[in-house]
Design a protein around this motif. Structure first.
Motif, mmCIF file in Angstrom:
data_model
loop_
_atom_site.group_PDB
_atom_site.id
_atom_site.type_symbol
_atom_site.label_atom_id
_atom_site.label_comp_id
_atom_site.label_asym_id
_atom_site.label_seq_id
_atom_site.Cartn_x
_atom_site.Cartn_y
_atom_site.Cartn_z
ATOM 1 N N MET A 40 -62.310 104.164 18.200
ATOM 2 C CA MET A 40 -61.986 103.509 19.309
ATOM 3 C C MET A 40 -63.046 102.471 19.587
ATOM 4 S SD MET A 40 -59.000 104.645 20.595
ATOM 5 C CE MET A 40 -58.402 104.597 18.688
ATOM 6 N N LEU A 41 -64.304 102.821 19.070
ATOM 7 C CA LEU A 41 -65.489 101.840 19.114
ATOM 8 C C LEU A 41 -65.531 100.619 18.588
ATOM 9 C CD1 LEU A 41 -68.500 104.389 19.703
ATOM 10 C CD2 LEU A 41 -67.685 103.145 21.514
ATOM 11 N N LYS A 42 -64.975 100.732 17.346
ATOM 12 C CA LYS A 42 -65.010 99.962 16.126
ATOM 13 C C LYS A 42 -64.453 98.368 16.983
ATOM 14 C CE LYS A 42 -63.852 100.982 12.256
ATOM 15 N NZ LYS A 42 -63.170 101.353 11.051
ATOM 16 N N PRO A 43 -63.290 98.252 17.430
ATOM 17 C CA PRO A 43 -62.842 97.105 18.201
ATOM 18 C C PRO A 43 -63.881 96.163 18.997
ATOM 19 C CG PRO A 43 -60.996 98.614 18.176
ATOM 20 C CD PRO A 43 -62.443 99.186 17.864
ATOM 21 N N MET A 44 -64.595 97.117 19.864
ATOM 22 C CA MET A 44 -65.841 96.546 20.678
ATOM 23 C C MET A 44 -66.670 95.677 19.913
ATOM 24 S SD MET A 44 -66.558 99.795 23.117
ATOM 25 C CE MET A 44 -68.300 99.427 23.238
ATOM 26 N N PHE A 45 -67.053 95.947 18.668
ATOM 27 C CA PHE A 45 -68.077 95.145 17.713
ATOM 28 C C PHE A 45 -67.475 94.241 17.075
ATOM 29 C CE2 PHE A 45 -69.998 99.170 19.376
ATOM 30 C CZ PHE A 45 -71.231 98.924 19.660
ATOM 31 N N GLU A 46 -66.196 94.024 17.022
ATOM 32 C CA GLU A 46 -65.492 93.216 16.068
ATOM 33 C C GLU A 46 -65.798 91.528 16.443
ATOM 34 O OE1 GLU A 46 -61.307 94.160 15.799
ATOM 35 O OE2 GLU A 46 -61.956 95.911 14.483
ATOM 36 N N GLY A 47 -66.128 91.404 17.562
ATOM 37 C CA GLY A 47 -66.238 89.967 18.002
ATOM 38 C C GLY A 47 -67.717 89.589 18.110
ATOM 39 N N LEU A 48 -68.344 90.249 17.918
ATOM 40 C CA LEU A 48 -69.925 89.974 18.172
ATOM 41 C C LEU A 48 -70.451 89.131 17.169
ATOM 42 C CD1 LEU A 48 -71.577 93.532 19.004
ATOM 43 C CD2 LEU A 48 -70.956 91.473 20.716
ATOM 44 N N GLN A 49 -71.186 87.978 17.335
ATOM 45 C CA GLN A 49 -71.917 87.008 16.464
ATOM 46 C C GLN A 49 -73.237 87.720 16.050
ATOM 47 O OE1 GLN A 49 -70.353 84.299 15.386
ATOM 48 N NE2 GLN A 49 -68.621 84.914 16.801
ATOM 49 N N THR A 50 -73.564 87.798 14.610
ATOM 50 C CA THR A 50 -74.714 88.324 13.938
ATOM 51 C C THR A 50 -75.428 87.088 13.673
ATOM 52 O OG1 THR A 50 -73.512 88.396 11.934
ATOM 53 C CG2 THR A 50 -73.528 90.476 13.265
ATOM 54 N N ASP A 51 -75.412 85.704 14.113
ATOM 55 C CA ASP A 51 -76.216 84.695 13.846
ATOM 56 C C ASP A 51 -77.353 84.361 14.885
ATOM 57 O OD1 ASP A 51 -74.370 84.044 15.555
ATOM 58 O OD2 ASP A 51 -73.692 82.099 14.251
ATOM 59 N N GLY A 52 -77.934 83.556 14.934
ATOM 60 C CA GLY A 52 -78.979 83.336 15.971
ATOM 61 C C GLY A 52 -80.588 83.934 15.610
ATOM 62 N N PRO A 53 -81.532 83.663 16.569
ATOM 63 C CA PRO A 53 -82.674 83.899 16.289
ATOM 64 C C PRO A 53 -82.878 85.435 16.472
ATOM 65 C CG PRO A 53 -82.430 83.052 18.378
ATOM 66 C CD PRO A 53 -81.156 82.624 17.757
ATOM 67 N N PHE A 54 -81.769 86.383 17.026
ATOM 68 C CA PHE A 54 -82.082 87.613 16.985
ATOM 69 C C PHE A 54 -80.988 88.460 16.519
ATOM 70 C CE2 PHE A 54 -84.778 85.901 20.863
ATOM 71 C CZ PHE A 54 -85.569 86.339 20.544
ATOM 72 N N GLY A 55 -80.053 87.861 15.707
ATOM 73 C CA GLY A 55 -79.099 88.457 15.152
ATOM 74 C C GLY A 55 -79.608 88.910 13.891
ATOM 75 N N GLY A 56 -78.753 89.701 13.216
ATOM 76 C CA GLY A 56 -79.082 90.586 12.099
ATOM 77 C C GLY A 56 -78.513 89.903 10.775
ATOM 78 N N GLU A 58 -76.187 88.984 7.803
ATOM 79 C CA GLU A 58 -74.931 89.736 7.160
ATOM 80 C C GLU A 58 -75.388 91.222 7.123
ATOM 81 O OE1 GLU A 58 -72.106 89.153 5.196
ATOM 82 O OE2 GLU A 58 -72.300 87.217 6.471
ATOM 83 N N GLY A 59 -76.716 91.505 7.214
ATOM 84 C CA GLY A 59 -77.107 92.924 7.012
ATOM 85 C C GLY A 59 -76.720 93.569 8.348
ATOM 86 N N GLU A 60 -76.593 93.054 9.424
ATOM 87 C CA GLU A 60 -76.231 93.600 10.679
ATOM 88 C C GLU A 60 -74.672 93.942 10.480
ATOM 89 O OE1 GLU A 60 -75.262 93.152 15.417
ATOM 90 O OE2 GLU A 60 -76.805 91.724 14.269
ATOM 91 N N ALA A 61 -73.841 92.932 9.814
ATOM 92 C CA ALA A 61 -72.435 93.246 9.766
ATOM 93 C C ALA A 61 -72.223 94.242 8.513
ATOM 94 C CB ALA A 61 -72.005 91.983 9.159
ATOM 95 N N THR A 62 -72.952 94.445 7.458
ATOM 96 C CA THR A 62 -72.892 95.491 6.588
ATOM 97 C C THR A 62 -73.127 96.877 7.428
ATOM 98 O OG1 THR A 62 -73.818 93.874 4.946
ATOM 99 C CG2 THR A 62 -73.643 96.384 4.364
ATOM 100 N N TRP A 63 -74.198 97.163 7.967
ATOM 101 C CA TRP A 63 -74.424 98.546 8.432
ATOM 102 C C TRP A 63 -73.796 98.668 9.836
ATOM 103 C CZ3 TRP A 63 -76.765 101.458 5.203
ATOM 104 C CH2 TRP A 63 -77.650 100.982 4.029
ATOM 105 N N ARG A 64 -73.057 97.920 10.256
ATOM 106 C CA ARG A 64 -72.399 98.241 11.506
ATOM 107 C C ARG A 64 -71.464 99.427 11.631
ATOM 108 N NH1 ARG A 64 -69.961 92.965 14.232
ATOM 109 N NH2 ARG A 64 -72.205 92.634 14.649
#
Length: 99
Positions: A40-56, A58-64
């Protein structure tokens, strides 16, 4: 017997678990609730961008998915949404039925 998707129990498998202790049933019910919450939580995070100065990146996407699973487990540990209680109740009813 018709084939069920991987991870699903056949009715014969359910009767094989008769005699589980209440603690084992509680752990199973809580594990089911954590899995449900994770889905149920998974769709909440699908649209988040992981780029930018404070984004993680590919690593963030991998460990999400691990983060989502951990959040679901913590939610269950803190009391959850009550699904584990309902599942546990049904498991007890099933155990009481004659084989």
């Amino acid at each position: 017997m018709e084939a069920l998707p991987n991870g699903f129990l056949h009715p014969a498998d359910i009767t094989a678990h008769r005699g589980q202790s209440p603690q084992q049933m509680r752990e199973t019910a809580e594990s089911f609730e954590a899995s449900f919450l994770s889905q149920m939580l998974k769709p909440m995070f699908e649209g988040l961008q992981t780029d930018g100065p404070f984004g993680g990146g590919e690593g963030e996407a991998t460990w999400r998915s691990f983060l989502i699973d951990a959040m679901a487990k913590q939610t269950v540990k803190a009391g959850g949404i009550g699904l584990a209680d309902t599942v546990m109740s049904e498991m007890l009813k099933m155990q009481e039925q004659p084989a």
